[in-house]
Design a protein around this motif. Structure first.
Motif, PDB file in Angstrom:
ATOM      1  N   TYR A 151      27.115  19.362  33.158  1.00  0.00           N
ATOM      2  CA  TYR A 151      28.258  19.252  32.253  1.00  0.00           C
ATOM      3  C   TYR A 151      28.090  18.103  31.257  1.00  0.00           C
ATOM      4  O   TYR A 151      28.426  18.235  30.082  1.00  0.00           O
ATOM      5  N   GLY A 152      27.538  16.983  31.717  1.00  0.00           N
ATOM      6  CA  GLY A 152      27.320  15.858  30.820  1.00  0.00           C
ATOM      7  C   GLY A 152      26.379  16.209  29.684  1.00  0.00           C
ATOM      8  O   GLY A 152      26.572  15.781  28.537  1.00  0.00           O
ATOM      9  N   LEU A 156      26.912  16.253  25.574  1.00  0.00           N
ATOM     10  CA  LEU A 156      25.957  15.652  24.646  1.00  0.00           C
ATOM     11  C   LEU A 156      25.554  16.654  23.565  1.00  0.00           C
ATOM     12  O   LEU A 156      25.430  16.302  22.389  1.00  0.00           O
ATOM     13  N   LEU A 157      25.364  17.901  23.963  1.00  0.00           N
ATOM     14  CA  LEU A 157      24.999  18.940  22.999  1.00  0.00           C
ATOM     15  C   LEU A 157      26.128  19.170  21.992  1.00  0.00           C
ATOM     16  O   LEU A 157      25.878  19.379  20.798  1.00  0.00           O
ATOM     17  N   GLU A 158      27.365  19.111  22.463  1.00  0.00           N
ATOM     18  CA  GLU A 158      28.503  19.274  21.549  1.00  0.00           C
ATOM     19  C   GLU A 158      28.495  18.197  20.461  1.00  0.00           C
ATOM     20  O   GLU A 158      28.745  18.484  19.279  1.00  0.00           O
ATOM     21  N   ALA A 177      35.630  13.633  28.952  1.00  0.00           N
ATOM     22  CA  ALA A 177      36.593  14.390  29.766  1.00  0.00           C
ATOM     23  C   ALA A 177      35.863  15.354  30.690  1.00  0.00           C
ATOM     24  O   ALA A 177      35.059  16.172  30.250  1.00  0.00           O
ATOM     25  N   GLY A 178      36.119  15.233  31.981  1.00  0.00           N
ATOM     26  CA  GLY A 178      35.550  16.152  32.955  1.00  0.00           C
ATOM     27  C   GLY A 178      34.114  15.869  33.343  1.00  0.00           C
ATOM     28  O   GLY A 178      33.535  16.594  34.157  1.00  0.00           O
ATOM     29  N   ARG A 184      28.046   9.981  33.365  1.00  0.00           N
ATOM     30  CA  ARG A 184      28.836   9.318  32.318  1.00  0.00           C
ATOM     31  C   ARG A 184      28.044   8.261  31.552  1.00  0.00           C
ATOM     32  O   ARG A 184      28.193   8.126  30.342  1.00  0.00           O
ATOM     33  N   GLU A 185      27.199   7.504  32.253  1.00  0.00           N
ATOM     34  CA  GLU A 185      26.522   6.376  31.621  1.00  0.00           C
ATOM     35  C   GLU A 185      25.651   6.827  30.450  1.00  0.00           C
ATOM     36  O   GLU A 185      25.639   6.207  29.382  1.00  0.00           O
ATOM     37  N   GLU A 186      24.926   7.909  30.653  1.00  0.00           N
ATOM     38  CA  GLU A 186      24.076   8.453  29.596  1.00  0.00           C
ATOM     39  C   GLU A 186      24.915   8.824  28.370  1.00  0.00           C
ATOM     40  O   GLU A 186      24.534   8.548  27.231  1.00  0.00           O
TER      41      GLU A 186
END
Length: 256
Positions: A151-152, A156-158, A177-178, A184-186
């Motif tokens: 999901y992360g 990032l792609l968005e 979000a989510g 998260r850190e990346e």
């Protein structure tokens, strides 16, 4: 006024008898890292939809680089450099990050009609797509279907898709979000490294991200601007604390 790249001036949005935004004025300076915060129901989404053209204001106006864009269609605002991050749709879901970014870059450069014929035929497009994949830590998953990404990585792609549209103003809509804690850190590091020439308006509930990222903050409550200032001033503002404490959130008001 040259320093102001995006200006919302006295924006009002009514839905029947409900006033969703009340005389909202907000100036985004060139190169800004500006956060828009507020409790649920504050009107943040309505304001972003007004800025991007999804909604038409009942009153007030929106100015981008000196031009009134209040009645401009969303895609025309994107063409003028006002870009919002958005959820990956079904088309992108079935494509790889490499294909997705190649398509968006091709479209941005006016060669979208040919992009599928030969993925590597336009060196400039390929180089820009590769640069975005590297910048957003997607190189190692470049050829995986987007639906299979963590999901992360999807978030990032968005953001990479939005940057591929060459924005002057980026509306960064709740990027973490989510996203699970381990990813998260990346994402936080990547957001912190966004190009300085892109003016960013961050809409976010995560106060750790807001206070580490923003150099200016606007607090929205009940559709109106409660206050605006530096992160330090906002953190010390008793009215802001009261708003968040009143909504049962001590965490969001705890940055002293």
């Amino acid at each position: 006024m040259n320093d102001i790249v995006l200006s919302a001036q006295g924006l009002v949005k009514r839905f029947g008898g409900i006033v969703a935004t009340q005389d909202v004025t907000l100036d985004l300076r060139r190169g800004a890292r500006h956060a828009l915060i507020g409790p649920n129901g504050a009107g943040k989404t309505t304001l972003i939809n007004l800025l991007t053209g999804v909604l038409v204001p009942t009153a007030g106006r929106i100015v981008l680089d000196g031009e009134d864009i209040s009645r401009l269609a969303p895609h025309r605002r994107v063409a003028r450099g006002l870009v919002r991050t958005f959820q990956i749709n079904q088309l992108f879901d079935s494509m790889t990050p490499l294909e997705t970014l190649t398509l968006v870059v091709s479209q941005q450069r006016g060669v979208a009609a040919q992009w599928w014929r030969a993925l590597g035929s336009d060196r400039g497009v390929v180089e820009r797509a590769a640069q975005l994949l590297e910048q957003f830590r997607l190189a190692e998953v470049a050829r995986q279907p987007t639906r299979e990404l963590a999901y992360g990585k999807r978030r990032l792609l968005e953001i990479a898709i939005a940057l591929a549209c060459e924005p002057r103003v980026l509306l960064l809509d709740e990027p973490v979000a989510g996203v699970p804690a381990g990813e998260r850190e990346e994402l936080l590091q990547t957001v912190a490294a966004l190009p300085k020439d892109v003016s960013v308006l961050l809409i976010e509930h995560d106060m750790d991200l807001v206070f580490s990222f923003a150099d200016r903050m606007t607090v929205l409550v009940n559709g109106a601007v409660l206050t605006e200032g530096t992160p330090e001033a906002i953190a010390a503002d008793s009215r802001v604390k009261e708003v968040y404490l009143g909504h049962g959130s001590t965490a969001e008001a705890s940055h002293e």
